[in-house]
Scaffold this active site. Structure first.
Site, PDB file in Angstrom:
ATOM      1  N   PRO A  38       1.084  -1.475   0.384  1.00 24.59           N
ATOM      2  CA  PRO A  38       0.220  -0.100  -0.298  1.00 24.59           C
ATOM      3  C   PRO A  38       1.412   1.233   0.503  1.00 24.59           C
ATOM      4  CG  PRO A  38      -0.094  -0.859   2.434  1.00 24.59           C
ATOM      5  CD  PRO A  38       0.896  -2.069   1.175  1.00 24.59           C
ATOM      6  N   ASP A  39       0.335   2.418  -0.285  1.00 22.93           N
ATOM      7  CA  ASP A  39       0.898   3.614  -0.549  1.00 22.93           C
ATOM      8  C   ASP A  39       0.293   4.193   1.340  1.00 22.93           C
ATOM      9  OD1 ASP A  39      -1.295   4.960  -0.641  1.00 22.93           O
ATOM     10  OD2 ASP A  39      -1.062   5.808  -3.307  1.00 22.93           O
ATOM     11  N   PHE A  40       0.565   5.520   1.534  1.00 20.20           N
ATOM     12  CA  PHE A  40       0.510   6.148   2.626  1.00 20.20           C
ATOM     13  C   PHE A  40      -0.948   6.716   2.244  1.00 20.20           C
ATOM     14  CE2 PHE A  40       5.175   5.116   1.735  1.00 20.20           C
ATOM     15  CZ  PHE A  40       5.592   4.662   3.373  1.00 20.20           C
ATOM     16  N   ARG A  41      -0.981   7.508   1.381  1.00 14.73           N
ATOM     17  CA  ARG A  41      -2.039   8.775   1.224  1.00 14.73           C
ATOM     18  C   ARG A  41      -2.969   8.554   0.516  1.00 14.73           C
ATOM     19  NH1 ARG A  41       3.025  10.388   2.432  1.00 14.73           N
ATOM     20  NH2 ARG A  41       3.337  11.649   4.427  1.00 14.73           N
ATOM     21  N   GLN A 111      11.851   7.259  -2.449  1.00  8.79           N
ATOM     22  CA  GLN A 111      11.435   7.383  -1.133  1.00  8.79           C
ATOM     23  C   GLN A 111      11.057   5.852  -0.708  1.00  8.79           C
ATOM     24  OE1 GLN A 111       8.603  11.277  -1.316  1.00  8.79           O
ATOM     25  NE2 GLN A 111       9.015  10.680  -2.809  1.00  8.79           N
ATOM     26  N   ASN A 112      11.146   5.228  -1.772  1.00  5.29           N
ATOM     27  CA  ASN A 112      10.413   3.637  -0.804  1.00  5.29           C
ATOM     28  C   ASN A 112      11.450   3.087  -0.139  1.00  5.29           C
ATOM     29  OD1 ASN A 112       8.459   4.588  -2.350  1.00  5.29           O
ATOM     30  ND2 ASN A 112       9.222   3.630  -4.157  1.00  5.29           N
ATOM     31  N   ILE A 113      11.201   1.911   0.354  1.00  5.83           N
ATOM     32  CA  ILE A 113      11.927   1.202   1.249  1.00  5.83           C
ATOM     33  C   ILE A 113      11.656  -0.577   1.465  1.00  5.83           C
ATOM     34  CG2 ILE A 113      11.982   3.065   3.426  1.00  5.83           C
ATOM     35  CD1 ILE A 113       9.877   1.381   5.014  1.00  5.83           C
ATOM     36  N   ASP A 114      11.474  -0.862   0.267  1.00  8.26           N
ATOM     37  CA  ASP A 114      10.582  -1.936  -0.187  1.00  8.26           C
ATOM     38  C   ASP A 114      11.880  -2.852  -1.475  1.00  8.26           C
ATOM     39  OD1 ASP A 114      11.160  -0.627  -3.031  1.00  8.26           O
ATOM     40  OD2 ASP A 114       8.155  -0.718  -2.738  1.00  8.26           O
ATOM     41  N   HIS A 131      14.691   7.696   2.263  1.00  9.89           N
ATOM     42  CA  HIS A 131      14.801   7.352   3.455  1.00  9.89           C
ATOM     43  C   HIS A 131      15.301   5.788   3.702  1.00  9.89           C
ATOM     44  CE1 HIS A 131      10.820   9.971   2.622  1.00  9.89           C
ATOM     45  NE2 HIS A 131      12.263  11.221   2.148  1.00  9.89           N
ATOM     46  N   CYS A 139      20.843   0.710  17.081  1.00 11.76           N
ATOM     47  CA  CYS A 139      20.642   1.029  18.313  1.00 11.76           C
ATOM     48  C   CYS A 139      19.806   2.140  18.159  1.00 11.76           C
ATOM     49  CB  CYS A 139      21.399   0.382  19.197  1.00 11.76           C
ATOM     50  SG  CYS A 139      21.158   1.498  21.205  1.00 11.76           S
ATOM     51  N   CYS A 163      19.380  -3.888  21.504  1.00 12.69           N
ATOM     52  CA  CYS A 163      20.982  -4.188  21.228  1.00 12.69           C
ATOM     53  C   CYS A 163      21.632  -4.669  22.463  1.00 12.69           C
ATOM     54  CB  CYS A 163      21.346  -2.650  22.102  1.00 12.69           C
ATOM     55  SG  CYS A 163      22.832  -1.858  21.548  1.00 12.69           S
ATOM     56  N   GLY A 202       4.768   8.292  -9.315  1.00 20.46           N
ATOM     57  CA  GLY A 202       3.761   7.515  -7.901  1.00 20.46           C
ATOM     58  C   GLY A 202       4.550   8.550  -6.419  1.00 20.46           C
ATOM     59  N   SER A 204       2.863  11.433  -3.421  1.00 20.40           N
ATOM     60  CA  SER A 204       2.504  13.310  -3.923  1.00 20.40           C
ATOM     61  C   SER A 204       3.313  14.208  -3.326  1.00 20.40           C
ATOM     62  CB  SER A 204       1.566  12.703  -2.146  1.00 20.40           C
ATOM     63  OG  SER A 204       2.486  12.564  -1.204  1.00 20.40           O
ATOM     64  N   CYS A 247       0.826   3.914 -13.193  1.00 23.38           N
ATOM     65  CA  CYS A 247       2.229   4.082 -14.132  1.00 23.38           C
ATOM     66  C   CYS A 247       2.788   2.836 -14.470  1.00 23.38           C
ATOM     67  CB  CYS A 247       3.334   4.289 -12.675  1.00 23.38           C
ATOM     68  SG  CYS A 247       3.029   3.613 -11.181  1.00 23.38           S
TER      69      CYS A 247
HETATM   70  P1  OAD Z   1       2.194   9.070  -1.215  1.00 17.62           P
HETATM   71  O1  OAD Z   1       0.993   7.838  -0.371  1.00 17.62           O
HETATM   72  O2  OAD Z   1       1.764   9.851  -0.288  1.00 17.62           O
HETATM   73  O3  OAD Z   1       1.881   9.659  -2.364  1.00 17.62           O
HETATM   74  C1  OAD Z   1       1.798   8.432  -3.825  1.00 17.62           C
HETATM   75  C2  OAD Z   1       1.173   8.594  -4.679  1.00 17.62           C
HETATM   76  O4  OAD Z   1       1.132   7.828  -6.199  1.00 17.62           O
HETATM   77  C3  OAD Z   1      -0.267   9.257  -4.242  1.00 17.62           C
HETATM   78  O5  OAD Z   1      -0.321  10.676  -5.457  1.00 17.62           O
HETATM   79  C4  OAD Z   1      -0.856   8.326  -5.445  1.00 17.62           C
HETATM   80  O6  OAD Z   1      -1.893   8.938  -6.330  1.00 17.62           O
HETATM   81  C5  OAD Z   1      -0.310   7.402  -6.535  1.00 17.62           C
HETATM   82  N1  OAD Z   1      -0.358   6.270  -6.918  1.00 17.62           N
HETATM   83  C6  OAD Z   1      -0.788   4.997  -6.162  1.00 17.62           C
HETATM   84  N2  OAD Z   1      -0.836   4.393  -6.589  1.00 17.62           N
HETATM   85  C7  OAD Z   1      -0.363   4.780  -8.287  1.00 17.62           C
HETATM   86  C8  OAD Z   1      -0.163   3.714  -9.027  1.00 17.62           C
HETATM   87  N3  OAD Z   1      -1.057   3.140  -9.174  1.00 17.62           N
HETATM   88  N4  OAD Z   1      -0.037   4.551 -10.418  1.00 17.62           N
HETATM   89  C9  OAD Z   1       0.157   5.646 -10.594  1.00 17.62           C
HETATM   90  N5  OAD Z   1       0.335   7.292  -9.049  1.00 17.62           N
HETATM   91  C10 OAD Z   1      -0.488   5.937  -8.673  1.00 17.62           C
HETATM   92  O7  OAD Z   1       3.465   7.995  -1.219  1.00 17.62           O
HETATM   93  P2  OAD Z   1       5.054   8.619  -0.791  1.00 17.62           P
HETATM   94  O8  OAD Z   1       4.942  10.022  -2.003  1.00 17.62           O
HETATM   95  O9  OAD Z   1       5.904   8.008  -1.712  1.00 17.62           O
HETATM   96  O10 OAD Z   1       8.031   8.792   4.646  1.00 17.62           O
HETATM   97  O11 OAD Z   1       5.074   9.821   0.749  1.00 17.62           O
HETATM   98  C11 OAD Z   1       6.196   9.913   1.385  1.00 17.62           C
HETATM   99  C12 OAD Z   1       6.744   9.574   2.038  1.00 17.62           C
HETATM  100  O12 OAD Z   1       5.784   9.672   3.097  1.00 17.62           O
HETATM  101  C13 OAD Z   1       7.074   7.890   2.482  1.00 17.62           C
HETATM  102  O13 OAD Z   1       8.594   7.847   1.898  1.00 17.62           O
HETATM  103  C14 OAD Z   1       6.842   7.753   3.372  1.00 17.62           C
HETATM  104  C15 OAD Z   1       5.939   8.385   4.207  1.00 17.62           C
HETATM  105  O14 OAD Z   1       6.188   8.783   4.982  1.00 17.62           O
HETATM  106  C16 OAD Z   1       9.180   8.081   5.107  1.00 17.62           C
HETATM  107  O15 OAD Z   1       8.412   6.648   6.277  1.00 17.62           O
HETATM  108  C17 OAD Z   1       9.533   8.523   6.370  1.00 17.62           C
END
Ligand code: OAD
Length: 270
Positions: A38-41, A111-114, A131, A139, A163, A202, A204, A247
Site C-alpha cells: 500500500p502507499d501512504f496517503r 523514497q521507497n524502502i521496499d 529514506h 540501536c 541492542c 507515484g 504525492s 504508472c
Molecule cells: P504517498 O502515499 O504520499 O503518495 C503516493 C502517490 O502515488 C499518490 O499521489 C497516489 O495517487 C499515487 N499512486 C498510487 N498508486 C499509483 C499507481 N498505481 N500509479 C500511479 N500513481 C499512483 O507516498 P509517497 O509520496 O511515497 O516516508 O510518500 C512519501 C513519504 O511519506 C514516504 O517515503 C514515507 C511517508 O511518510 C517515511 O516513511 C519516512
C-alpha cells in the site's frame, strides 16, 4: 521550449534524441502499489488510513522517532507486514532498469524502502534510497549495529530487537520523521543540475526535503509526472508534462512510443 508538445509522443521523441543523455527519476510509493504494497496517503487504501488498529495518536506517529522511543510496537507490527522479500518488482521497476541498460539513467532517487528497484536489477550505484531501507539497522541509543539475520528473525516473529550492548531499541535504517536524510542523498542532490529529463512517478510530493528535488533541475529541463493525480508544481514550467494514470500502464504506453515494448516485456518476464 524543448518538447514539441506536452504529450507522451513528444516525451518519447525527446528521449530518443541525442539531447537526452541524463535521465533523473524521483519515485514514491505509487510505483509499488501494483506489487501489493500500500502507499501512504491514498484515501481508503493508503497505510495512513488503515492504522487505526495500531492505536496511534496520529498516523505518521508510526514513523516518528520520538514516538518509537516510547513505543516501538506499532512500527514493528507494520515492519512485519511490509518486510521486503514478499513482493515482486513491477513493470515500472523493469522500465527503470531498461533506462539504465540504455545508458540513459543517471540517478534514481527513491523514497521507497521496499528495495524493489534493486530487486528489478537497477544497478545499485544508480539508486539513492533517500529514506533508507531495511538493509541495515542499529540501536537508537548507542548506534551500535545489529546483525542482519537476527533482525530479520525478530521482524518475522514480530519481536522487538534490543541492542546487545546497551539494551536500547533497534530500528532499521529507515529515515523517520525527525531524522536527517542519509549522507549519500545529500551528496547526490547537486547532480540534479545535470538532468536532461526528470521523471517523477507515484509520489504525492508532500514530504520534504525529497519533494523539493523536483525544483532542483534547470528551468530548461523537461519534467514528466506519471501519477494518478496532479501533484506538486507540475504545470508551472513550459516543458512540464503530466501523464496521469496508473504508472504501469503509462510506462507501457511510453515504451510502445519508444519502440521498447519487447525489451520491457523481456525484462519483466525474467
Ligand atoms: P504517498 O502515499 O504520499 O503518495 C503516493 C502517490 O502515488 C499518490 O499521489 C497516489 O495517487 C499515487 N499512486 C498510487 N498508486 C499509483 C499507481 N498505481 N500509479 C500511479 N500513481 C499512483 O507516498 P509517497 O509520496 O511515497 O516516508 O510518500 C512519501 C513519504 O511519506 C514516504 O517515503 C514515507 C511517508 O511518510 C517515511 O516513511 C519516512
Amino acid at each position: 521550449k524543448i518538447l514539441a508538445a506536452r504529450d507522451i509522443s513528444s516525451v518519447a521523441g525527446y528521449m530518443k534524441s541525442k539531447d537526452c543523455k541524463n535521465v533523473m527519476m524521483m519515485l514514491g510509493a505509487g510505483v509499488s502499489t501494483s506489487a501489493g504494497i500500500p502507499d501512504f496517503r491514498s484515501p481508503e487504501t493508503g497505510l495512513y488510513s488503515n492504522l487505526a488498529r495500531l492505536n496511534l495518536p496520529h498516523p505518521e506517529a508510526v514513523f516518528e522517532i520520538n514516538f518509537f522511543r516510547r513505543n516501538p510496537v506499532p512500527f514493528y507490527t507494520l515492519a512485519h507486514e511490509l518486510y521486503p522479500g514478499k513482493f515482486r518488482p513491477t513493470i515500472t521497476h523493469s522500465f527503470i532498469r531498461l533506462l539504465a541498460e540504455k545508458g540513459l539513467l543517471h540517478t534514481c532517487f527513491t523514497q521507497n524502502i521496499d528495495t524493489l528497484e534493486r530487486r528489478a536489477g537497477v544497478p545499485e550505484e544508480k539508486i539513492i534510497e533517500a529514506h533508507g531501507s531495511f538493509a541495515t539497522q542499529r540501536c537508537i541509543d548507542c548506534s551500535e549495529t545489529f546483525d542482519d539475520n537476527d533482525m530479520k528473525r525478530h521482524i518475522l516473529q514480530k519481536k522487538i530487537a534490543r541492542c546487545v550492548s546497551c539494551g536500547g531499541y533497534v530500528k532499521p535504517d529507515i529515515v523517520f520523521f525527525g531524522e536527517a536524510l542519509p549522507e549519500i542523498f545529500i551528496r547526490a542532490v547537486p547532480n540534479l543540475r545535470k538532468a536532461d529529463l526528470l521523471i517523477v512517478m507515484g509520489t504525492s510530493l508532500t514530504v520534504q526535503p525529497f519533494a523539493s528535488l523536483a525544483e532542483r533541475v534547470d528551468d530548461s529541463c523537461p519534467r514528466v509526472l506519471i501519477n494518478l493525480d496532479h501533484v506538486g508544481s507540475f504545470g508551472s514550467r513550459s516543458d512540464d508534462v503530466a501523464l496521469l494514470g496508473k504508472c504501469d500502464e503509462v510506462v507501457r504506453d511510453l515504451c510502445k512510443e519508444l519502440g521498447w515494448d519487447d525489451e520491457l516485456n523481456q525484462l519483466w518476464d525474467e
